[in-house]
Design an enzyme around this catalytic site. Sequence first.
Site, PDB file in Angstrom:
ATOM      1  N   GLY A  41       0.833  -1.199   0.000  1.00 59.60           N
ATOM      2  CA  GLY A  41       0.000   0.000   0.000  1.00 59.60           C
ATOM      3  C   GLY A  41       0.861   1.240   0.000  1.00 59.60           C
ATOM      4  N   GLY A  44       0.227   9.519  -0.012  1.00 62.30           N
ATOM      5  CA  GLY A  44       1.057  10.709  -0.121  1.00 62.30           C
ATOM      6  C   GLY A  44       2.097  10.843   0.964  1.00 62.30           C
ATOM      7  N   ASP A 161     -11.619   6.861  10.885  1.00 63.27           N
ATOM      8  CA  ASP A 161     -11.464   6.441   9.484  1.00 63.27           C
ATOM      9  C   ASP A 161     -11.989   5.022   9.291  1.00 63.27           C
ATOM     10  OD1 ASP A 161     -10.849   6.742   6.821  1.00 63.27           O
ATOM     11  OD2 ASP A 161      -8.721   6.275   7.053  1.00 63.27           O
TER      12      ASP A 161
END
Length: 589
Positions: A41, A44, A161
Amino acid sequence: MSYCFNPACTQPRNPPNNNFCQTCGTKLLLGNRYRPLKLIGQGGFGRTYLVEDEQKPSRPRCVIKQFYPAGQNDSQKAAELFELEAIRLEQVGTHPQIPTLYDRVKQDNCQYIVQEFIDGKNLAQELKEQGVFKEAQIRDVLKDLLPVLQFLHQGEVIHRDIKPENIICRRQDKRLVLVDFGAAKYATATALAKTGTTIGSAEYVAPEQLKGKATFASDIYSLGATCLHLLVQMSPFDLFDLYEGKWAWRQYLMNNPISPELGKILDKMVQNSLRDRWGTAEEVMVALQASIPMQRKSRAIFSPTTFQTQTSPLQSFEFESVMVQLQQKLFRKNVELQRFPGKAEYFKEDFDNGVSLEMVCIPGGIFWMGSSEWEGNKEESPQHRVRLKPFFLSKYPITQAQWEMVMGNNPSRFKGKNRPVEQVSWYEAEQFCGRLSGQTGKPYRLPSEAEWEYACRGGTATPFHFGETITTDLANYNGRDINVRASKGIYREQTTDVGEFFPNAFGLYDMHGNVREWCADCWHEDYKGAPGDGTPWLAHNRRSPRLLRGGAWLANPDDCRCASRLKYDPDVDDSSIGFRVALSGRRID
């Protein structure tokens, strides 16, 4: 294969045993032990790698997150979040459905965190491969994850999240594991009042979180939006009717009926208004349990844990409680016992090896909490009326056998499977509740201080549930300490097996002496402003001292009274401290 950690490397794949990258010369082993196998994975602010730990004989696999910001605009904020993720994982990784933090490493101007590898597929992958989730599967998602949220929120951590990609179905036991704590934050009073950075995947984020003001209910919203996505395989963005200002997910259900009961629960999870949304994971768990149709059989894709418990319907048990009668004879007080038959309802969780947990039903009611001026201390006043709803409380303090079945260790000084577990901090008691909730699907918790005193009194208003005085024939405490409420007795100097003394009128044992018991509440110097509904009285600082009740084997008689209160820091443990667990409601299906 060995994979190069250098993000700028043009040919990162290397032969399996290389120690340096054959393209850019970067050292391949992190901390001289972790060998990267592949990139799994990237974003940024860094990358995630699957690695092997070469220092261990079995070469177990781990996950390594590398902080390497691609740009400078938000690099400072990202560095802070990366640091916080390591802290969060260290604090919450004790839960079996949250990855454990193994290590933190700095190498070649990069930061890394090493954590447990969860072997399995995330729910986004499950959805892509298997298609939309059925009602039974959605119920199992909620049943598996709500106790994890309860554990996090009790620790004052908001995940921020929650989405299908951050929920992994672990291959080993089919339990759901919540991952990626890079966005998690503490829910302190300052943090909740302050507008912060908007973090999380926008399509699953609650309105207040988009404004930088996440709350515990924000995680409830995200989990609800995740469930809607799993039901219809469409983005939550496409399921909200902007013209009507409401969710329209039902019209996209294709041959996938959802019961009205579950539909109402999901609707309330994703309400835009905090006032209309479920406020806690426990509330959703209770509603979910109450909504199970009597004849419906679960056909979940997720198998239960190998440590699954079995719940029996409510049963009743009979017992004998006592009240003491004092008779003054010259310079001696004679204590006579008046016996009363009792009966209470309970249910039982049966674990392995003959270990069980009995939860007694405590009827709701009103009582006067605290002590009068002549009986107690200023921190026990003012006396005030409290109204409580029915709840369940464990029949005994949690025993060492029960602790070992849930936690896998035994911290106690005075060993004995039927003795109360001790040397347990408030944090560890909370961890036990979280794990027990995850293993049973019920929202176990510590009792509030009001619940504890109400349960201890058993309908009485005397200093002890058996009357005005205490003796070492009725409880385990320091009998050498003589005062106006007790005559000289024995001092056992250790804990005793639970259930050796008479119970109170509710059928609860060891409410006086043996071990002090943690409550959910934070410490307050008196009862001015205390809740009147039996809920925990909390503070904004997680480090605030917590409440202990009931006295202990080394306590004096006064400290064993129903109203006696003691404060300890939440990380303190010693051989006089234990706890029991509670469960809201009156119905167990």
